[in-house]
Design a protein around this motif. Sequence first.
Motif, mmCIF file in Angstrom:
data_model
loop_
_atom_site.group_PDB
_atom_site.id
_atom_site.type_symbol
_atom_site.label_atom_id
_atom_site.label_comp_id
_atom_site.label_asym_id
_atom_site.label_seq_id
_atom_site.Cartn_x
_atom_site.Cartn_y
_atom_site.Cartn_z
ATOM 1 N N MET A 122 0.924 -1.077 0.224
ATOM 2 C CA MET A 122 0.081 -0.080 -0.216
ATOM 3 C C MET A 122 1.045 1.292 -0.091
ATOM 4 S SD MET A 122 -3.267 -0.611 2.476
ATOM 5 C CE MET A 122 -2.584 -1.741 3.785
ATOM 6 N N LYS A 123 2.055 1.238 0.739
ATOM 7 C CA LYS A 123 3.064 2.383 0.997
ATOM 8 C C LYS A 123 3.558 2.533 -0.508
ATOM 9 C CE LYS A 123 5.456 2.938 4.614
ATOM 10 N NZ LYS A 123 6.371 2.345 5.472
ATOM 11 N N ALA A 124 3.835 1.342 -1.280
ATOM 12 C CA ALA A 124 4.480 1.665 -2.483
ATOM 13 C C ALA A 124 3.321 2.393 -3.359
ATOM 14 C CB ALA A 124 5.166 0.137 -2.794
ATOM 15 N N ARG A 125 2.083 1.866 -3.431
ATOM 16 C CA ARG A 125 1.261 2.469 -4.251
ATOM 17 C C ARG A 125 1.215 3.973 -4.059
ATOM 18 N NH1 ARG A 125 -1.471 -2.755 -3.269
ATOM 19 N NH2 ARG A 125 -2.718 -1.660 -1.862
ATOM 20 N N GLU A 126 0.950 4.322 -2.655
ATOM 21 C CA GLU A 126 0.956 5.700 -2.315
ATOM 22 C C GLU A 126 2.004 6.355 -3.017
ATOM 23 O OE1 GLU A 126 0.426 5.803 1.633
ATOM 24 O OE2 GLU A 126 -1.427 4.796 1.572
ATOM 25 N N ARG A 127 3.331 5.779 -2.832
ATOM 26 C CA ARG A 127 4.308 6.623 -3.291
ATOM 27 C C ARG A 127 4.506 6.926 -5.031
ATOM 28 N NH1 ARG A 127 7.254 3.456 0.465
ATOM 29 N NH2 ARG A 127 7.699 1.883 -1.082
ATOM 30 N N ALA A 128 3.826 5.706 -5.516
ATOM 31 C CA ALA A 128 3.937 5.914 -6.983
ATOM 32 C C ALA A 128 2.733 6.836 -7.461
ATOM 33 C CB ALA A 128 3.322 4.390 -7.526
ATOM 34 N N GLN A 129 1.723 7.056 -6.442
ATOM 35 C CA GLN A 129 0.475 8.043 -6.965
ATOM 36 C C GLN A 129 1.159 9.530 -6.896
ATOM 37 O OE1 GLN A 129 -2.427 6.781 -4.211
ATOM 38 N NE2 GLN A 129 -3.205 5.110 -5.547
ATOM 39 N N LYS A 130 2.065 9.428 -5.832
ATOM 40 C CA LYS A 130 2.647 10.992 -5.528
ATOM 41 C C LYS A 130 3.574 11.171 -6.606
ATOM 42 C CE LYS A 130 4.069 10.229 -1.332
ATOM 43 N NZ LYS A 130 4.652 10.429 -0.126
ATOM 44 N N GLY A 131 4.021 10.261 -7.782
ATOM 45 C CA GLY A 131 5.049 10.499 -8.624
ATOM 46 C C GLY A 131 6.305 10.001 -8.273
ATOM 47 N N ASP A 132 6.363 9.424 -6.961
ATOM 48 C CA ASP A 132 7.959 8.756 -6.636
ATOM 49 C C ASP A 132 8.087 7.756 -7.768
ATOM 50 O OD1 ASP A 132 7.808 10.554 -4.773
ATOM 51 O OD2 ASP A 132 7.350 9.280 -3.282
#
Length: 267
Positions: A122-132
């Motif tokens: 979930m944290k990885a998906r959130e980082r991806a959504q932020k453009g990380d």
Amino acid sequence: MSDSAESPIDRLRHIMARLRGPGGCPWDQAQDFSTIAPYTIEEAYEVDDAIRRGDMGALRDELGDLLLQVVFHSRMAEEQGDFDFDAVANAIADKLWRRHPHVFGDASYASEEEQTADWEAMKARERAQKGDHSALDDVPLALPALKRAAKLGKRASRVGFDWPDTRGVVDKIHEEVGEIEAEMAAGGDRRRLEEEIGDLLFAVTNLARYLKVDPEKALRGCNARFEERFRHVERRLNEQGRSTESADLDEMDALWDEAKQQGKQDA
């Protein structure tokens, strides 16, 4: 005096607004995010210290000081039109709700390991959504170096960049020690030695991760043992009317071993 019907957090927010507003405190008015940041870090350490000492009165006070930091930063952001304290509270509440689908939804986990894996996903998906785009994005630069090294190694391991077992990490540690010895034999260039020692420390944090040991906690414990044993050496010498300056290394080593043995007996 504020309205007694106010909630404690609203009272704190209004006090902060008054301090920052017209007729408020010149010091508070002069601050910005960068000048307050060091106090925020310091207060977090003071919370940790109160917990380690088991002092609940101090913990209450230090948590208040830490909460003030959140209110202070939130107030400055509100003045700029960016966000306010409510937005901060709602953001963390939303995150907790989102990351606990087994509590607030219908998800279920067969084990703690499965829950941890899903949490990280979930944290990885959130980082991806932020453009990380990197697995290492958002590991704070301001973290203490040892803690940041542990986090970087952990992040890299999640995408498969890791040793297959502890043997590989131990071999890496021996390799780094060999490189330090080689550099010392070559004359000990300061910059190269700094790099090689850094490589060694990084490898050790990875071994700690494999062994499920917190390197920060391990080093903190080592610091405490060193201090306790060294103070024992000083105390025993003082009992003899002497000091560390007048004792030779063999004498101090013997007293050090005495302190180690006493520590084992006390344990």
